[in-house]
Design an enzyme around this catalytic site. Structure first.
Site, PDB file in Angstrom:
ATOM      1  N   CYS A 171      24.242  89.882  36.411  1.00 51.05           N
ATOM      2  CA  CYS A 171      23.236  88.714  35.848  1.00 51.05           C
ATOM      3  C   CYS A 171      23.769  87.373  36.178  1.00 51.05           C
ATOM      4  CB  CYS A 171      23.530  88.823  34.391  1.00 51.05           C
ATOM      5  SG  CYS A 171      22.654  87.490  33.616  1.00 51.05           S
ATOM      6  N   CYS A 178      23.925  84.766  33.783  1.00 53.58           N
ATOM      7  CA  CYS A 178      25.014  84.724  32.594  1.00 53.58           C
ATOM      8  C   CYS A 178      26.365  84.182  33.642  1.00 53.58           C
ATOM      9  CB  CYS A 178      25.398  86.102  32.388  1.00 53.58           C
ATOM     10  SG  CYS A 178      24.054  87.257  31.871  1.00 53.58           S
ATOM     11  N   ASP A 179      26.474  84.520  34.815  1.00 52.26           N
ATOM     12  CA  ASP A 179      27.810  84.544  35.445  1.00 52.26           C
ATOM     13  C   ASP A 179      27.634  83.427  36.789  1.00 52.26           C
ATOM     14  OD1 ASP A 179      28.871  86.343  33.865  1.00 52.26           O
ATOM     15  OD2 ASP A 179      28.359  88.060  35.335  1.00 52.26           O
TER      16      ASP A 179
END
Ligand code: NAP
Length: 299
Positions: A132, A135-136
């Site tokens: 992701c 997200c990261d």
């Protein structure tokens, strides 16, 4: 006993919850993660959801959740792992040992990320391998990232990461891309994205975290992260001996959501369908809830 136990709190599950509630059913939404909204939360900007064009996937998920909460939908945190039909009801076992009973199940657990399939992949999860970028990605500010895949997710991820990272490599196994030509054009115009085609990663290495990947053409790339974007697979491993699945693992069902088991309905990306998008997942949820309501009336 609940009228409908809905598995999954993504667009399909919440679509079903709203239609179920408005049809007068008692509905409980079981979600794996507290206040989760499914894979939509991982999307950057959603440009094709009518009425809310341009919202981030995260915000869109939060709006769906708020709408369900306003209608009084109740939620339960846990992962459903087994389903058993007893006369006219379903007993659903959760991983914590609790069993919840309902007249109908609406299963909208969505898909999960397809792994690359490397033996060392699990060891580096959270240590440089991510599924992701939204997200990261921020963890790799000013660093190097490799994105794997040739679909829209990989292209969007490469573009997104190019604004955060110093260098991005996009590695795809063919020389044609499934993703949008427009996004690919933008990628080609970015100085810090290198596109490598006809290549797959054969090894990931590094002392405690990802430091290098090796490609099948022998190239070695120094990198801090590998973002895997090679598609999704349906979350149907607990349904294998229960429902008819196709060869890819999707539950065989038309838009009514009816499956090979009476009282068990599916909605969203887990069912066999032509177009897997937020808008079709929400519509599936509505259809499945109406099917469940009709089934309960017949009971
Ligand atoms: P996808 O379209 O299925 O693409 C997966 C990519 O991964 C393909 O290019 C595939 O290569 C490659 N691949 C699969 N297995 C691989 C492996 N083991 N090793 C290396 N490469 C592998 O998946 P997606 O990009 O996640 O998109 C899913 C759906 O969501 C699509 O319908 C997509 O259009 C949609 N989506 C839309 C947007 C948008 O509208 N902006 C954004 C994200 C996703 P091959 O091409 O060779 O098969």
């Amino acid at each position: 006993m609940w009228d409908s136990l809905i598995i999954g709190s993504g667009p399909a599950g919440l679509g079903a919850a709203i239609y179920g509630k408005r049809a007068g059913l008692s509905v409980l939404v079981a979600e794996k993660e507290y206040m989760g909204t499914g894979q939509i939360a991982e999307s950057g900007q959603v440009d094709n959801y009518l009425g809310l064009v341009g919202k981030s996937g995260y915000d869109l998920g939060e709006i769906f959740l708020e709408d369900a909460q306003k209608l009084g939908v109740e939620f339960y945190e846990g992962e459903a792992v087994a389903f058993e039909k007893k006369e006219n009801s379903w007993s659903v076992l959760f991983e914590n040992g609790e069993v919840i009973k309902a007249k109908t199940v609406i299963y909208g657990a969505g898909p999960k990320h397809r792994p690359l399939g490397l033996p060392e992949e699990a060891d580096y999860a959270g240590k440089g391998i991510s599924y992701c970028a939204i997200c990261d990605g921020a963890f790799y500010k000013g660093k190097t990232a490799v994105v794997v895949g040739g679909g829209n997710t990989a292209l969007d991820d490469a573009l997104y990461l190019s604004d955060i990272c110093a260098q991005v490599y996009l590695v795809h196994r063919r020389d044609e891309f499934r993703g949008s030509a427009r996004t690919l054009q933008k990628i080609r115009e970015k100085e810090n994205i290198t596109v490598i085609t006809n290549a797959v990663i054969t090894a990931v290495s590094g002392e405690k975290k990802v430091e290098e990947v090796t490609l099948n053409n022998g190239t070695q790339l120094k990198t801090d992260a590998v973002f895997v974007a090679v598609g999704m697979i349906p979350h149907t491993e607990h349904l294998k001996n229960l429902l008819e699945l196709d060869t890819q693992g999707y539950v065989v069902a038309d838009e009514t959501g009816k499956t090979s088991q009476e009282g068990f309905f599916v909605a969203g990306d887990v069912r066999t369908k032509h177009l897997r998008q937020v808008i079709t997942a929400v519509a599936d949820g509505a259809n499945a809830a109406v099917s469940a309501s009709e089934y309960i009336r017949q009971l």
